[in-house]
Every structure is written in C-alpha cells, then in structure tokens.
Motif scaffolding. Sequence first.
Motif, PDB file in Angstrom:
ATOM      1  N   THR A  13       0.831  -1.201   0.000  1.00 27.82           N
ATOM      2  CA  THR A  13       0.000   0.000   0.000  1.00 27.82           C
ATOM      3  C   THR A  13       0.862   1.246   0.000  1.00 27.82           C
ATOM      4  N   GLU A  14       0.271   2.338  -0.480  1.00 27.92           N
ATOM      5  CA  GLU A  14       0.929   3.638  -0.480  1.00 27.92           C
ATOM      6  C   GLU A  14      -0.158   4.701  -0.471  1.00 27.92           C
ATOM      7  N   PRO A  15       0.168   5.905  -0.019  1.00 26.70           N
ATOM      8  CA  PRO A  15      -0.840   6.976  -0.037  1.00 26.70           C
ATOM      9  C   PRO A  15      -1.212   7.332  -1.477  1.00 26.70           C
ATOM     10  N   VAL A  16      -2.480   7.221  -1.796  1.00 28.81           N
ATOM     11  CA  VAL A  16      -2.954   7.437  -3.162  1.00 28.81           C
ATOM     12  C   VAL A  16      -4.173   8.348  -3.119  1.00 28.81           C
ATOM     13  N   SER A  17      -4.245   9.253  -4.096  1.00 29.31           N
ATOM     14  CA  SER A  17      -5.442  10.072  -4.255  1.00 29.31           C
ATOM     15  C   SER A  17      -6.541   9.207  -4.854  1.00 29.31           C
ATOM     16  N   VAL A  18      -7.614   9.008  -4.114  1.00 23.80           N
ATOM     17  CA  VAL A  18      -8.682   8.130  -4.577  1.00 23.80           C
ATOM     18  C   VAL A  18      -9.334   8.681  -5.834  1.00 23.80           C
ATOM     19  N   VAL A  19      -9.546   9.976  -5.893  1.00 26.01           N
ATOM     20  CA  VAL A  19     -10.221  10.553  -7.055  1.00 26.01           C
ATOM     21  C   VAL A  19      -9.353  10.427  -8.293  1.00 26.01           C
ATOM     22  N   ASN A  20      -8.029  10.651  -8.165  1.00 18.02           N
ATOM     23  CA  ASN A  20      -7.132  10.496  -9.317  1.00 18.02           C
ATOM     24  C   ASN A  20      -7.075   9.046  -9.777  1.00 18.02           C
ATOM     25  N   PHE A  21      -7.047   8.142  -8.802  1.00 21.70           N
ATOM     26  CA  PHE A  21      -7.023   6.717  -9.143  1.00 21.70           C
ATOM     27  C   PHE A  21      -8.271   6.338  -9.930  1.00 21.70           C
ATOM     28  N   LEU A  22      -9.435   6.800  -9.467  1.00 30.32           N
ATOM     29  CA  LEU A  22     -10.680   6.468 -10.160  1.00 30.32           C
ATOM     30  C   LEU A  22     -10.734   7.099 -11.544  1.00 30.32           C
ATOM     31  N   ASP A  23     -10.151   8.283 -11.692  1.00 33.39           N
ATOM     32  CA  ASP A  23     -10.123   8.926 -13.015  1.00 33.39           C
ATOM     33  C   ASP A  23      -9.383   8.052 -14.019  1.00 33.39           C
TER      34      ASP A  23
END
Length: 777
Positions: free
Chosen positions: A347-357
């Motif tokens: 795991t790593e800190p990820v922007s959920v909105v960017n990932f979904l984009d």
Amino acid sequence: MIDSSLSPWVRVLTNLLVRFGIWYAAAIVYGVFIIAALILSSMYYYVATGEVMLLDVLAVVFFTAVSSPLVIMVVMQSIAQLQDSQKFLETATKQEKLLNQSLKDNIRLLNTEIDERKMALNAKYRAIDELRKEIAERKKTQVELAQQGMLLRSIVDSSPDLFYYRDQDGVFAGCNKMFEKVMNRSSDELIGKKAEDIYPVEYLPDVLKTDRQVESTHEPLTLDVKYPVDGEEHWFEMRKLPFINDEGEYIGLLAFGRDITSRKEAEQALETAYKDKGKFIATLSHELRTPLNGIVGLTRMLLDTDLGKQQRSWCNTVFSSAETLGNIFNDIIDLDKIDREQLDIVTEPVSVVNFLDDVVNFGALIAEQKSLSFDVTRVGDLDVYAHIDPTRLRQVLWNLINNAVKFTQQGGVELECRHQQQGDHSWLIMTVTDSGIGIPEDQLTHIFDMYYKAPDASGANAIGSGIGLAVTKALVKAMGGEIQVTSSQGKGSCFMVMIPLQLTEAPVQQNFSCKSLNILLVEDVPLNAEIATNLLEQRGHEVIWAETGEDALAFVETEDDLDLVLLDMQLPDINGDVVAREIRANSEFDALPIVALTANVRSAEEELKGISIQGALAKPINTAKLDKMLATLFGLERECVQQAAAHKLVAQQSSANVEVNEAILDKEIITEFLDSMGVKAFSRSADLLAKLAPKYQQELLDSVENDVEEYKSVAHKLKGAAGSVGLKAVQLHAKKMENECLDVTVAERQQWLDELETQIKEGLEALQSFLSKLAVD
C-alpha cells in the motif's frame, strides 16, 4: 412310672414304697395288718359265737403281729425288686430307644453322605469332562493363536513399512523384516540392544531426542528422517507412539516408518518446477512487456494526433487489445504467486479521485470500441488520500470492466464508486453493472473458481482463460475486502467490490536531483525490503524487489538495464554468496555492481572471498553509508549528498528534544530513517513490524522443539526487521536467540520466546510514543 397292668394292691404298695421308702412303707403295712387282724378276728368270733372273745382276738392279733413282718418284708422286697426291675426295664427301654434313634440318625447321615458322595462323584465326572473339553478348547485356541501369530508376523514382515518396539528402558523388544533390512542386522542382533548400540553416532542424538519427547509428552510424533539403506540415502516418514498401560504409565515406544524417498524426490522436483515456472514467468513477462509497452506507448501517441475515424477506431482497438493483454500477463503472474502463496499487497498513499479517473478513462476507452455506453456515478467524498495498493486495485477493476464489456453486446456498463462510512471504518465500494448476457443462477457459486468459464447462451463455454475472476477474488481478499456478484440471465450482471480505506494525508514530496538508478533489491524480510525501497526511492531511484535467490537470478537474466544489485546474504532458498557466484559466472554481468547487505560485514566478506563485489552495507542500512556507497560507485552529484545531509540535520534537530529509552530504542537509527523517509513512511514501517511480529512469534513457537534451524532462521529475520525500525532491545534479544539456540535446551529457547513477546510489546509502545511526540513537535 408304675405299670397300669398291676393289681390295685400292688400299685398301692408300690406307691407307698416309692413315696415313703421300704421301711416306712413296711411299718404302714404292718400297722394295717395288725388293725386288719383285730377287726377281722373280732368280726369272725362275733359272727361265729355271737360274742367277741378278747383273748382269742388278742391271740389272733399276736399271731398276726408275729408272722406278718416276715411276710411284709418278703412282699416289700419283692415289690422293691419288681420296681427296680421295672426301672431297669424302663431305662433299658429308653436306652434302646435312644440307641435305635441314634442308629436311625447314623443311618440317615450315612445315606446322606452316600448321596453326597454320589453327587460329588458325579460332579467330579462332570468336572473331568469339562476339563477335557477346556483342554481341547485351549489346545485349539493355542493352535489358532499360533496360526494368527504366524499370519500377523507374516503380514508385519511382508509390510513395506518398518516397525519396531522398544520397552520403557529403551531396549528393542521386537521388529519386522523391513527394519532388519534398514538397519542391516538380523532380529537376533537387534532385540535386547539399546539405541546406542544400533544407530550411528551422527543419527543418535535426534533419535534419543524424539524418543524422550514421546515419553515425556505421551503424545505421538511424526517426523521425516533421512537414513542410509544399502549405501543410498532414503527418506522415511516416522510415526512414534507411546505404549501406555491401563494405569496410564509409559511402558514402551512403538515406531512405524514408511519409505517416502520417491515422495521427497517428487517434492523436490515440484519445488524445482515451481522455481523454474516462476523464473519462466518472470522472463516471459519481461520479454513480452517490452514490446507491449512500445505498442501501448506508440498507440497512445497516435491517439493524440489527428486521425481519421477509421484510423482512430483501429488505434483504439490496438490500444485496448494491448491493455487487455497486459491484464492477462498480470493474471498469469498473480496466478503463479497465488499458487506459491506469495501474493503481496503493497500500500501507499494514493489520491482516490485520481485513481478512479484513471480507471474511468480506461473503461470509457474499451466501451467505446463496442459502441457501448459507460456511465460513472460517484457517491460520497472521494477527494481523499488513502493507503491502497493502486496496481492491484486497478487490476481488479480492469478485470471486471473488461468482462462487463466482453459479455455485453448492446446497452452499456455502469461504474458506481461510493465512499461509505460504516461505524469507525471507511469503505470504498465499487459496483460494475452491465446489460450483457448475464450468468445462469446455478453457475453463480462457481464463477470465482479457478479455470471455470460459465457457458454462454448457446451452451458453449465462454471465451477467456477462466483465471481472471479467480485472481480478482484472491486480490480483493488479500486487500481485506469482499467481492459479491448478482446476475439475471439475459439481463446482465453486477459485481460489487468493497475495499477498506485507511485514510491519510497527502504525501510530502521530497525531490532529490541525484542520478536515477535501476536497482535490484534482494531481501527476504518484507519490512527490510520496504524500508530499503523507501530509502532508495526517496533518492530518486527505481527499485525492483526480489524475495528469493531464484527470483533475483531471474530478474538479472531478464532486466536489461540494471545498475546495481543490493544482495542480502541470508535468503530462504539459496544463500547470497551462491547468487553472487551465479551472477559472476556469466561474463555478461561482469560490470554489474553487487553490494552485500548483511548483519555481519566481516562474515559476509569472508563468504564472498574470491567473488568480485563492490562493497558491503551493514543492516540496518545506515543512510550516510548508503549515500557514500552510491556516490563512490556511480559518482553521484555532490548536491544529492548535501541535500541528504541537510535533511538529516533537520531530522536530528526535530528529534533532539524527544527523550527515548536507549536500552529499548536506537535513536540514531530512527533519526536517520526519519530523515530519509519522513514520519509517516517510517510509521508505516513500524506498523508493518507490528503486523509481522505475531507471525514471527508463531513460527518460532512452531519450531522451538523440533526444528532448531528454522528457529535460528526466523530469529535472524526478526533481528533484521527489529533493527530496521530501531527496536534495539528486540534486535539484541533476537541476535542472542539466533546465535545461541543450537547450544541450549528447549526450555531455554521457550523462555527466550516468552521474553521476546514482552520486549516486542514494550519496544513498539516506546516507538509509537516517540513518533507521536515527534509529530506533535
């Protein structure tokens, strides 16, 4: 008693005689005679003469008085004798009666005794008959037992498994032919001997140790044993059982052994095949991804240019096909990892909105190729950062969207992304719904099975490999989530994935202007690998992680642009020195630098003597020495080292005022890692150790009695993991467990394990307290 047949006078006289005695009775009779003579003479004379003549009367009385005593005495004597005779007769009669009665009794007793003797004689005859029958039965039983014993012995001797029995003193009391063959001795040479007289010296300690364990625990024990037979090494699966009497006392040991040499060889062949398969898959992945990346990259570039409608459609098809092929590669690699139980989630800190984009862009692209609609619904606050594995989660969604598009001919696909709070936990819920052919209800329970493909409407199996959904479910489960499916045949399907979200803050970007290196990190402890990867990536380098020596060799063969190999010396399959020799055996890699990672630099240099290596770094890695080593090998800019020194100074200043118990924590190591990784990244490493510690403790507990080498190996891993996050006390204790475990008893190893639990708890609490104070400051 007076006889009733006597005359009355006799009875009267007899009564007088009995009552008064002979003299008194005679006197009475005498008086009666005198009176009677007086009366009778007076009456006689009166009647005869008419008058009573006194003189005549006196004469009669005198005559009576003179003559009657003699008569009386004679009569009385006669009566007395008669009475005596009567008494004698009565006595004789009584005695005769008594004698007759006694005789009758004796006769009766004699008859009874005769009857009893007859009965006893009959009983004796019956007993003799029964005894004869019993003897015959016993002889028959003995014959049957002898036959059964011969049969049992024949079965035991003909068994391919060895068998032996030893009594409570450890003396062999019985064995079969197979055991004689294995020991190369006859039963006469084995029975009556002890283990010390039978087994070679190199095998004796293990034999006695397991025997004592069975005797002390009264529990059966199964173990694999290697022993030479006819000059060849054979493997036996030994089953040792305690022989217990009715009182629960140990009275001996039963042992059974089965030759499992062929099974061991098959296991070794299978293990080799697994390694070869992993190496092949790694090679295949690299060889195929290189041209595939070119196809994807060039197609993406073409899509950014002015293209005609037909050309754009073709490019979209090429791009989608390449992406699908890449997903299949991922499934194959993950399938191999699932098969070897090595599926890792990083795991790593990820922007959920960017990932979904990114996922939405992919879904829209492949849906467009089939002229399907692709609708996206977002619910909840998705503009957050969370600890997730973006590669694995992206792979899950790509699989589901690909399947939805594949089995949908008209209509479209809908993706709903929902951030939902359930109690104290956050969840990311993603639902992929299509309007395709659907799945028959009776197939839903099998849809996630490996290699399973649900039949289509025509009854034929659906296209595809049948591994995508199985890998998807394994990935979701590894991420701590759940996946569910609902479907209606002919109306479409709905797959829902729930992934727990650990919310965090946006990561702080740290920029280094150092030259970027492609580094192969060979490390079997996940925590050490994560920390080393963080240190290197913070310096701008790309890291490939290999957990085993075989994986490392595969990466060296397949990765063309490796700049450096950081090689741990103690690996689970082959040691680091063997890996280094294999690399140096190929002249193509002569210029590839190898740096050893070890807890003992001097020992590593001895092991690698004669092998061309470019240095050794002690574990846990010292950041200053790491920077110096990179600068020495690759001539990195001084600016990189200066930036690292500046960050280190800031970290030291920020942690200088925080007090720690230096007996528990290594403040210098922690400060160095905080400098390079930051508080959040280092906290994740500490959390990882907290998750790994119970696993290490369980492995130590499992091996504390029967597998000292495994105990030593796990202690080594724990030592490195604890040192990586500065748990000084745990590291020193694990070092002691590693170095001294071969020389101590099971009880001492168990005591160390008990102490370890307390030290880990205290160390983690102290580390968390230190980090929390540092975060506040």
